[in-house]
Write a protein that holds these residues in place. Structure first.
Motif, mmCIF file in Angstrom:
data_model
loop_
_atom_site.group_PDB
_atom_site.id
_atom_site.type_symbol
_atom_site.label_atom_id
_atom_site.label_comp_id
_atom_site.label_asym_id
_atom_site.label_seq_id
_atom_site.Cartn_x
_atom_site.Cartn_y
_atom_site.Cartn_z
ATOM 1 N N ASP A 61 70.306 70.032 69.338
ATOM 2 C CA ASP A 61 70.655 71.433 69.111
ATOM 3 C C ASP A 61 70.509 71.697 67.615
ATOM 4 O OD1 ASP A 61 71.652 74.001 69.097
ATOM 5 O OD2 ASP A 61 73.744 73.365 69.256
ATOM 6 N N THR A 62 69.381 72.257 67.215
ATOM 7 C CA THR A 62 69.084 72.420 65.794
ATOM 8 C C THR A 62 69.240 73.854 65.313
ATOM 9 O OG1 THR A 62 66.745 72.800 66.239
ATOM 10 C CG2 THR A 62 67.435 70.508 65.891
ATOM 11 N N SER A 63 69.612 74.757 66.184
ATOM 12 C CA SER A 63 69.664 76.175 65.854
ATOM 13 C C SER A 63 70.555 76.446 64.641
ATOM 14 C CB SER A 63 70.172 76.963 67.055
ATOM 15 O OG SER A 63 70.204 78.335 66.762
#
Length: 62
Positions: free
Chosen positions: A32-34
């Motif tokens: 989850d890089t958002s």
């Protein structure tokens, strides 16, 4: 430097660039890089010539 040296170095650097990009993209897809920014570090060593070259930077998630 010789043409053979230049060609072998360019071939190696192209391989580093392509395979590194693929590895980064895969790792980022699986996380989850958002909205996150990641510190990145690349270490290049060459045995027999006492070389250690470090490049640091930031990669922003998608």
């Amino acid at each position: 430097m010789s043409d053979d040296f230049n060609m072998s170095m360019r071939k190696f650097l192209k391989q580093v660039g392509v395979t590194s990009q693929q590895a980064i993209e895969e790792a980022m897809r699986n996380a989850d890089t958002s909205g996150k920014t990641y510190e990145a570090k690349m270490v290049l060593t060459i045995e027999g010539v006492d070389l250690e070259h470090i490049v640091t930077g930031k990669i922003e998630g998608a």
